[in-house]
Design an enzyme around this catalytic site. Structure first.
Site, short mmCIF file in Angstrom:
data_model
loop_
_atom_site.label_atom_id
_atom_site.label_comp_id
_atom_site.label_asym_id
_atom_site.label_seq_id
_atom_site.Cartn_x
_atom_site.Cartn_y
_atom_site.Cartn_z
N ASP A 120 0.71 -1.08 0.09
CA ASP A 120 0.04 0.01 -0.03
C ASP A 120 0.94 1.19 0.02
O ASP A 120 1.85 1.40 0.80
CB ASP A 120 -0.97 0.20 1.17
CG ASP A 120 -1.97 0.81 0.99
OD1 ASP A 120 -2.37 1.23 -0.08
OD2 ASP A 120 -2.72 1.52 2.08
N HIS A 151 -4.34 13.82 1.00
CA HIS A 151 -4.68 12.78 2.13
C HIS A 151 -3.26 12.99 3.03
O HIS A 151 -3.35 13.42 4.37
CB HIS A 151 -4.72 11.39 1.59
CG HIS A 151 -4.81 10.63 2.72
ND1 HIS A 151 -5.85 10.38 3.82
CD2 HIS A 151 -3.79 9.52 3.38
CE1 HIS A 151 -5.54 9.62 4.73
NE2 HIS A 151 -4.34 9.16 4.24
N GLU A 188 -10.54 3.78 3.94
CA GLU A 188 -9.61 4.61 3.07
C GLU A 188 -9.99 4.53 1.68
O GLU A 188 -9.90 3.22 1.00
CB GLU A 188 -8.13 4.33 3.15
CG GLU A 188 -7.66 4.90 4.66
CD GLU A 188 -6.24 5.06 4.70
OE1 GLU A 188 -5.54 4.20 4.06
OE2 GLU A 188 -5.68 5.48 5.67
N GLU A 209 -9.36 4.09 -2.23
CA GLU A 209 -8.17 4.00 -3.03
C GLU A 209 -8.25 3.26 -4.24
O GLU A 209 -9.41 2.69 -4.27
CB GLU A 209 -7.06 3.15 -2.26
CG GLU A 209 -6.53 3.67 -0.46
CD GLU A 209 -5.34 2.89 -0.09
OE1 GLU A 209 -4.72 2.58 -1.01
OE2 GLU A 209 -5.19 3.08 1.02
N ASP A 253 -9.11 0.34 2.29
CA ASP A 253 -7.97 -0.03 3.13
C ASP A 253 -8.77 0.45 4.61
O ASP A 253 -8.43 1.41 5.05
CB ASP A 253 -6.64 0.90 3.09
CG ASP A 253 -5.80 0.51 3.83
OD1 ASP A 253 -5.79 -0.36 4.58
OD2 ASP A 253 -4.76 1.57 4.17
N ARG A 255 -7.99 3.67 13.67
CA ARG A 255 -7.20 4.86 13.98
C ARG A 255 -6.64 4.93 15.12
O ARG A 255 -5.68 5.25 15.54
CB ARG A 255 -8.12 6.11 13.67
CG ARG A 255 -8.47 6.16 12.13
CD ARG A 255 -7.33 6.41 11.09
NE ARG A 255 -8.11 6.59 9.76
CZ ARG A 255 -7.20 6.33 8.90
NH1 ARG A 255 -5.83 6.07 8.98
NH2 ARG A 255 -7.83 6.54 7.47
N GLN A 263 -3.99 2.57 15.34
CA GLN A 263 -2.69 2.76 14.48
C GLN A 263 -1.80 3.85 15.31
O GLN A 263 -0.61 3.87 15.16
CB GLN A 263 -3.49 3.47 13.13
CG GLN A 263 -2.18 3.83 12.18
CD GLN A 263 -3.04 4.63 10.83
OE1 GLN A 263 -4.25 4.35 10.87
NE2 GLN A 263 -2.31 5.01 9.89
N LYS A 302 -4.40 -2.20 10.22
CA LYS A 302 -4.53 -2.20 9.11
C LYS A 302 -4.73 -3.65 8.40
O LYS A 302 -5.41 -4.04 7.33
CB LYS A 302 -3.43 -1.64 7.86
CG LYS A 302 -3.08 -0.17 8.17
CD LYS A 302 -3.95 0.64 7.44
CE LYS A 302 -3.54 2.10 7.57
NZ LYS A 302 -4.51 2.94 6.70
N THR A 339 -8.83 -5.95 4.08
CA THR A 339 -8.85 -4.87 2.87
C THR A 339 -9.81 -5.36 2.02
O THR A 339 -9.58 -6.47 1.55
CB THR A 339 -7.38 -4.83 2.41
OG1 THR A 339 -6.42 -4.41 3.43
CG2 THR A 339 -7.13 -3.99 1.21
N GLU A 354 -10.03 12.25 7.84
CA GLU A 354 -9.85 13.74 7.19
C GLU A 354 -11.09 14.49 7.56
O GLU A 354 -11.25 15.64 7.93
CB GLU A 354 -9.58 13.64 6.01
CG GLU A 354 -8.31 13.09 5.60
CD GLU A 354 -7.84 12.67 4.20
OE1 GLU A 354 -7.56 13.44 3.54
OE2 GLU A 354 -8.06 11.47 4.08
CA CA Z 1 -3.99 3.08 2.83
#
Ligand code: CA
Length: 437
Positions: free
Chosen positions: A136, A143, A208, A210, A242, A246, A249, A262, A266, A383
């Site tokens: 990834d 971002h 996420e 992507e 993804d 948080r 993380q 993560k 996925t 975000e």
């Molecule tokens: Ca990612």
């Protein structure tokens, strides 16, 4: 360079009537996936056309493919598409041309093809590839900037960002196809104000947005893919979510980067959209702002700069459990575009192999979260909510992070005047929990 040919002709229609209306899968798209059907539980390759799926292995047995297209069709009909991804692009082009001819209005083979179609509603889609390795990247600069501002207001982008495509090695075992429910992970969580970490269900579960890239034939260990040759290594595209925990993380990521935040899941879309289908939607890589460094020579190729970016709209929708119970539609919470990537896919591949690392057929690359520069195009709740500080409205409900029962849906469309609009299908998943604590 992927060339435009008769398979991109806007005016060609299909005898599959659902392919001619509002659909992700007009005859100009022809993505490949792996399906099973109500009448045949075997996993096999299929091509999406409107609301139907063409059984490729059955079409091979029916003698509908010859020459270069026969080998490509044989591997496209298999239960996993790694071998299809590995074929040279010329074979993939021949296969596309033949499927296009079979499904086009007026095709003499129509009566032989009709029994080989299954309605999509009678099909179950499976993960199309046995993914060996998953990497990834972090190529969405808006971002990276937005997240950097949250945690490092003085230095949102680290000094390496504009020089080196940032990435990490992800987990392939937990890649799932669209429609797979995703269990809320548990893990160590520690807010800055907490004296000590605790273990329990993730409280700040996020998605996420992507783009995924399916790698083609790959390279031998100890060799590198030159930037000018990197395009030949791109065998397909998908949508990728993804999922990100948080709170886990933020506690675990230093100094070695994402790990359990993560690796629990996925999600990828089921259909492999080919580089040929996306050829009309290639655009120049947007010029770097004044003052940004030029890429080092091994990441610089004039042709790649000229046409290595993609104009593909990407949207995120959220369907809460409450809205689902009331049969409400999902609410769009973001509209972004793949052109907001700071690095091209070719640059990601050239960089990935620059140290001699070997890529293999069916390896999956994530681009990184693709946020637009505007607030309506952010690619994560992190975000959108300023890390949970400002909830967003979702059809009358509010969210900071994902609740159990929430379904995240990512869709994409590529459109350009003079060409058929194509889509990717979607990648969707519902969050569930096995605990109440
Ligand atoms: Ca990612």
């Amino acid at each position: 360079m992927v060339r435009l040919d008769a398979t991109h002709d806007l005016l060609t229609r299909s005898w599959v009537t659902s392919a001619n209306g509002h659909t992700d899968f007009p005859i100009q798209n022809l993505p490949i996936g792996v399906f099973s059907s109500a009448d045949d539980p075997r996993l096999r390759g299929g091509v999406a056309i409107g609301d139907e799926v063409l059984d490729v292995s059955a079409a091979v047995r029916a003698g509908l493919f010859t020459g270069d297209a026969l080998h490509a069709a044989t591997v496209a009909g298999q239960s996993t598409l790694n071998a299809f991804l590995a074929i040279p692009s010329a074979e993939r082009v021949a296969f596309r041309a033949r499927v296009f001819a079979l499904l086009a209005d007026g095709a003499s083979e129509r009566s032989r093809c009709e029994p080989l179609l299954r309605h999509a509603s009678e099909c179950v889609m499976h993960l199309p590839v046995t993914v060996g390795d998953y990497t990834d990247f972090y190529a969405g600069i808006h971002h990276a900037m937005n997240v950097g501002k949250l945690f490092r207001p003085d230095q949102p982008l680290l000094p390496n960002y504009k020089h080196v495509p940032i990435g990490y090695h992800g987990r392939s075992s937990s890649i799932v196809v669209s429609g797979t429910d995703v269990r809320r992970p548990s893990g160590q969580r520690k807010a800055p104000a907490d004296a000590a970490p605790t273990f329990g269900p993730c409280r700040n579960l996020d998605f996420e947005l992507e783009l995924g890239v399916w790698v083609g034939a790959g390279n031998a260990q100890g060799t590198s893919v030159a930037i000018g040759a990197a395009e030949e290594q791109v065998a397909g595209f998908c949508l990728l979510n993804d999922w990100s925990a948080r709170d886990i993380q933020s506690w675990e990521y230093q100094p070695l980067g994402p790990f359990l935040a993560k690796s629990f899941a996925t999600s990828v879309s089921a259909w492999i959209v080919t580089p040929e289908a996306l050829a009309p939607f290639r655009i120049p890589q947007p010029a770097r702002p004044d003052g940004d460094p030029a890429p080092l020579p091994y990441l610089m190729d004039a042709a790649d700069q000229q046409s290595g970016a993609l104009d593909v709209e990407l949207e995120v929708l959220l369907l809460t459990a409450g809205a689902r119970a009331q049969q409400q539609p999902p609410v769009r919470i973001s509209l972004s575009n793949a052109q907001h990537l700071y690095w091209t896919v070719a640059q990601l591949i050239a960089h990935h192999t620059s140290n001699g690392c070997n890529l293999r057929p069916g390896d999956l690359l994530g681009t990184g979260t693709i946020s637009a520069p505007t607030p309506d195009g952010l690619g994560s709740l992190l975000e959108m909510t300023q890390s949970g500080r400002t909830p967003i409205d979702v059809g009358g409900e509010t969210r900071t992070f994902l609740m159990d029962g929430d379904e995240v849906i990512v869709r994409a469309r590529a459109r350009r005047d003079g060409y058929a609009t194509i889509g990717f299908g979607d990648v969707r998943g519902i969050v569930y929990s096995t605990t109440n604590s």
